[in-house]
Design a protein around this motif. Structure first.
Motif, PDB file in Angstrom:
ATOM      1  N   ILE A 227       0.707  -6.028   7.488  1.00 38.22           N
ATOM      2  CA  ILE A 227       1.667  -5.755   8.623  1.00 38.22           C
ATOM      3  C   ILE A 227       2.400  -4.521   8.084  1.00 38.22           C
ATOM      4  CG2 ILE A 227       3.570  -6.701   9.742  1.00 38.22           C
ATOM      5  CD1 ILE A 227       2.024  -9.593   9.275  1.00 38.22           C
ATOM      6  N   ASP A 228       2.575  -3.728   8.884  1.00 31.72           N
ATOM      7  CA  ASP A 228       3.441  -2.270   8.797  1.00 31.72           C
ATOM      8  C   ASP A 228       4.135  -2.172  10.252  1.00 31.72           C
ATOM      9  OD1 ASP A 228       4.430   0.039   8.013  1.00 31.72           O
ATOM     10  OD2 ASP A 228       2.841   0.809   6.927  1.00 31.72           O
ATOM     11  N   ILE A 229       5.387  -2.349  10.281  1.00 33.91           N
ATOM     12  CA  ILE A 229       5.926  -2.384  11.292  1.00 33.91           C
ATOM     13  C   ILE A 229       7.399  -1.609  10.965  1.00 33.91           C
ATOM     14  CG2 ILE A 229       7.370  -3.515  13.289  1.00 33.91           C
ATOM     15  CD1 ILE A 229       5.486  -5.903  12.587  1.00 33.91           C
ATOM     16  N   THR A 230       7.799  -0.365  11.811  1.00 30.92           N
ATOM     17  CA  THR A 230       8.886   0.251  11.888  1.00 30.92           C
ATOM     18  C   THR A 230       9.672  -0.048  13.100  1.00 30.92           C
ATOM     19  OG1 THR A 230       7.999   2.024  10.507  1.00 30.92           O
ATOM     20  CG2 THR A 230      10.204   2.577  11.632  1.00 30.92           C
ATOM     21  N   ASP A 231      10.916  -0.765  13.006  1.00 32.84           N
ATOM     22  CA  ASP A 231      11.688  -0.955  14.190  1.00 32.84           C
ATOM     23  C   ASP A 231      12.465   0.348  14.516  1.00 32.84           C
ATOM     24  OD1 ASP A 231      14.057  -0.621  12.691  1.00 32.84           O
ATOM     25  OD2 ASP A 231      14.219  -2.719  12.346  1.00 32.84           O
ATOM     26  N   ALA A 232      13.158   0.146  15.649  1.00 30.97           N
ATOM     27  CA  ALA A 232      13.939   1.070  16.569  1.00 30.97           C
ATOM     28  C   ALA A 232      14.902   1.822  15.709  1.00 30.97           C
ATOM     29  CB  ALA A 232      14.644   0.833  17.908  1.00 30.97           C
ATOM     30  N   HIS A 233      15.433   0.827  14.495  1.00 34.08           N
ATOM     31  CA  HIS A 233      16.381   1.735  13.754  1.00 34.08           C
ATOM     32  C   HIS A 233      15.810   2.362  12.550  1.00 34.08           C
ATOM     33  CE1 HIS A 233      19.435  -0.323  16.197  1.00 34.08           C
ATOM     34  NE2 HIS A 233      18.567  -1.474  16.017  1.00 34.08           N
ATOM     35  N   GLY A 234      14.581   2.495  12.410  1.00 33.31           N
ATOM     36  CA  GLY A 234      13.594   2.942  11.206  1.00 33.31           C
ATOM     37  C   GLY A 234      13.463   2.310  10.147  1.00 33.31           C
ATOM     38  N   GLU A 235      13.905   0.961   9.985  1.00 34.31           N
ATOM     39  CA  GLU A 235      13.680  -0.136   9.120  1.00 34.31           C
ATOM     40  C   GLU A 235      12.243  -0.367   9.103  1.00 34.31           C
ATOM     41  OE1 GLU A 235      15.949  -1.013   6.898  1.00 34.31           O
ATOM     42  OE2 GLU A 235      17.532   0.282   7.831  1.00 34.31           O
ATOM     43  N   ARG A 236      11.738  -0.208   7.970  1.00 38.93           N
ATOM     44  CA  ARG A 236      10.307  -0.648   7.941  1.00 38.93           C
ATOM     45  C   ARG A 236      10.117  -1.901   7.123  1.00 38.93           C
ATOM     46  NH1 ARG A 236       5.807   3.136   4.664  1.00 38.93           N
ATOM     47  NH2 ARG A 236       3.872   2.178   5.568  1.00 38.93           N
ATOM     48  N   LEU A 237       8.990  -2.564   7.694  1.00 40.77           N
ATOM     49  CA  LEU A 237       8.492  -3.955   6.990  1.00 40.77           C
ATOM     50  C   LEU A 237       7.060  -3.680   6.715  1.00 40.77           C
ATOM     51  CD1 LEU A 237       8.501  -6.733   6.177  1.00 40.77           C
ATOM     52  CD2 LEU A 237       7.815  -7.500   8.716  1.00 40.77           C
ATOM     53  N   HIS A 238       6.688  -3.682   5.327  1.00 40.20           N
ATOM     54  CA  HIS A 238       5.298  -3.512   4.922  1.00 40.20           C
ATOM     55  C   HIS A 238       5.080  -4.512   4.136  1.00 40.20           C
ATOM     56  CE1 HIS A 238       1.877  -1.187   3.885  1.00 40.20           C
ATOM     57  NE2 HIS A 238       2.021  -1.819   2.868  1.00 40.20           N
ATOM     58  N   ARG A 239       3.945  -5.121   4.461  1.00 40.50           N
ATOM     59  CA  ARG A 239       3.540  -6.322   3.649  1.00 40.50           C
ATOM     60  C   ARG A 239       2.112  -6.597   3.760  1.00 40.50           C
ATOM     61  NH1 ARG A 239       5.372 -12.106   1.895  1.00 40.50           N
ATOM     62  NH2 ARG A 239       3.589 -12.394   0.633  1.00 40.50           N
ATOM     63  N   GLU A 240       1.660  -6.816   2.480  1.00 40.95           N
ATOM     64  CA  GLU A 240       0.034  -7.147   2.393  1.00 40.95           C
ATOM     65  C   GLU A 240      -0.405  -8.505   1.804  1.00 40.95           C
ATOM     66  OE1 GLU A 240      -1.823  -4.089   0.145  1.00 40.95           O
ATOM     67  OE2 GLU A 240      -0.622  -2.567   0.971  1.00 40.95           O
ATOM     68  N   TRP A 241      -1.222  -9.209   2.654  1.00 37.81           N
ATOM     69  CA  TRP A 241      -1.754 -10.220   2.118  1.00 37.81           C
ATOM     70  C   TRP A 241      -3.208 -10.286   1.697  1.00 37.81           C
ATOM     71  CZ3 TRP A 241       1.627 -10.269   6.028  1.00 37.81           C
ATOM     72  CH2 TRP A 241       2.933 -10.915   5.912  1.00 37.81           C
ATOM     73  N   THR A 242      -3.572 -10.706   0.599  1.00 37.24           N
ATOM     74  CA  THR A 242      -5.118 -10.522   0.348  1.00 37.24           C
ATOM     75  C   THR A 242      -5.805 -11.741   0.789  1.00 37.24           C
ATOM     76  OG1 THR A 242      -4.810 -12.070  -1.789  1.00 37.24           O
ATOM     77  CG2 THR A 242      -4.529  -9.541  -1.966  1.00 37.24           C
ATOM     78  N   TYR A 243      -7.115 -11.839   0.925  1.00 35.86           N
ATOM     79  CA  TYR A 243      -7.824 -12.928   1.371  1.00 35.86           C
ATOM     80  C   TYR A 243      -7.722 -14.168   0.680  1.00 35.86           C
ATOM     81  CZ  TYR A 243     -11.829 -15.809   2.572  1.00 35.86           C
ATOM     82  OH  TYR A 243     -12.591 -16.853   3.320  1.00 35.86           O
ATOM     83  N   GLU A 244      -7.519 -13.974  -0.649  1.00 35.89           N
ATOM     84  CA  GLU A 244      -7.340 -15.220  -1.629  1.00 35.89           C
ATOM     85  C   GLU A 244      -6.068 -15.690  -1.075  1.00 35.89           C
ATOM     86  OE1 GLU A 244      -8.315 -12.409  -2.494  1.00 35.89           O
ATOM     87  OE2 GLU A 244     -10.495 -12.595  -3.074  1.00 35.89           O
ATOM     88  N   GLU A 245      -4.803 -15.029  -0.892  1.00 36.25           N
ATOM     89  CA  GLU A 245      -3.517 -15.618  -0.587  1.00 36.25           C
ATOM     90  C   GLU A 245      -3.402 -16.409   0.715  1.00 36.25           C
ATOM     91  OE1 GLU A 245      -0.367 -12.718  -2.746  1.00 36.25           O
ATOM     92  OE2 GLU A 245      -1.447 -11.851  -0.882  1.00 36.25           O
ATOM     93  N   ILE A 246      -4.450 -15.472   1.562  1.00 36.48           N
ATOM     94  CA  ILE A 246      -4.103 -16.449   3.026  1.00 36.48           C
ATOM     95  C   ILE A 246      -5.224 -17.705   3.004  1.00 36.48           C
ATOM     96  CG2 ILE A 246      -5.147 -15.964   5.530  1.00 36.48           C
ATOM     97  CD1 ILE A 246      -4.511 -13.082   4.825  1.00 36.48           C
ATOM     98  N   ALA A 247      -6.227 -17.691   2.170  1.00 35.57           N
ATOM     99  CA  ALA A 247      -6.813 -18.731   1.975  1.00 35.57           C
ATOM    100  C   ALA A 247      -6.438 -19.835   1.356  1.00 35.57           C
ATOM    101  CB  ALA A 247      -8.457 -18.458   1.460  1.00 35.57           C
TER     102      ALA A 247
END
Length: 280
Positions: A227-247
């Motif tokens: 998930i890589d989202i940049t809001d209207a104020h330029g704040e960025r959220l970047h988060r990665e989940w592996t398959y194992e973490e999700i499982a």
């Protein structure tokens, strides 16, 4: 060609064909050093004859959609291909109303061996506009937002991105002080810089297309989610989940949902009972 910018593609805003492309979802791919027949065979497309211009391509694709009873989940489509001269040789232009799916990555990597592939797309609906540049079998640069690039050389195109009109700093970050630009027009200008092919409405509208029915692509196994989202104020959220973490999280949630529910009953004390009886 070397000075083309987004302004040279302002025509897309008044083009009936380009409006249909954006609303339906399309992919347009430019491939150097391959013939239309070679490209369609690499895409495992079933030959569907020829189509006169974009009208013939649209009619062929509409007929196919009718054949599959307009099944929303059926991702097969009719692609059209034709040869066009460009920088350093002949190119093939592949055009399809595929909802922005694009040619499968392994196929594009093979087609770009010893050459170059440039592709851009829009998915229709809630627009996702993607750009890809492959060189000699390698994905060099790809992006949706040009300030968030990926690929083996994500920063190589920064000077070109700035020249065609994208509001970026010299480091490739969003430049809030620069004037905004029609980003789709800028992508088309970038594609011309990389291919030498000037895309016009008449080129797409009048070309003799070699048609092929592209089958659904098998789903590729996934290894994670980003998930890589940049809001209207330029704040960025970047988060990665592996398959194992999700499982693991899914198994935990399932176990909690399936666990028996224990309902406890607390016996009232003697004092509480006596007060209740007195009240009565």
């Amino acid at each position: 060609m070397h000075s083309v910018t987004a302004h040279d593609y302002a025509w897309i805003r008044t083009s009936p064909l380009f409006r249909h492309m954006r609303e339906s979802g399309y992919t347009l791919t430019l491939i150097r050093g391959r013939t239309p027949g070679e490209v369609l065979r690499a895409m495992e497309a079933e030959p569907r004859g020829t189509g006169e211009g974009s009208t013939g391509l649209i009619e062929a694709n509409d007929a196919h959609r009718a054949e599959v009873d307009y099944d929303y989940w059926d991702e097969s489509y009719v692609a059209g291909a034709f040869g066009v001269p460009g920088e350093n040789g002949d190119w093939t232009l592949v055009f399809g109303f595929d909802g922005g799916l694009g040619i499968a990555t392994p196929c594009v990597e093979r087609l770009s061996k010893g050459g170059r592939v440039v592709a851009h797309s829009t998915n229709g609906g809630k627009p996702i506009h993607l750009f890809h540049w492959f060189e000699d079998g390698e994905l060099r640069t790809t992006f949706e937002n040009p300030s968030s690039r990926d690929g083996s050389t994500p920063d190589e195109l920064i000077p070109l991105l700035r020249e065609v009109g994208f509001p970026l700093t010299c480091e490739g970050e969003d430049d809030e002080s620069a004037p905004d630009v029609d980003r789709k027009a800028a992508v088309l200008a970038l594609a011309e810089r990389l291919t030498g092919i000037c895309l016009t409405e008449s080129l797409l509208r009048d070309a003799p297309y070699e048609l092929g029915l592209v089958p659904e692509q098998p789903e590729e196994p996934w290894t994670g989610v980003v998930i890589d989202i940049t809001d209207a104020h330029g704040e960025r959220l970047h988060r990665e989940w592996t398959y194992e973490e999700i499982a693991t999280a899914t198994d935990r949630a399932r176990s909690e949902a399936e666990a028996p529910v224990l309902i406890t009953y607390e016996e009232p004390s003697a004092m509480d009972r006596s007060e209740h009886e007195t009240d009565e």
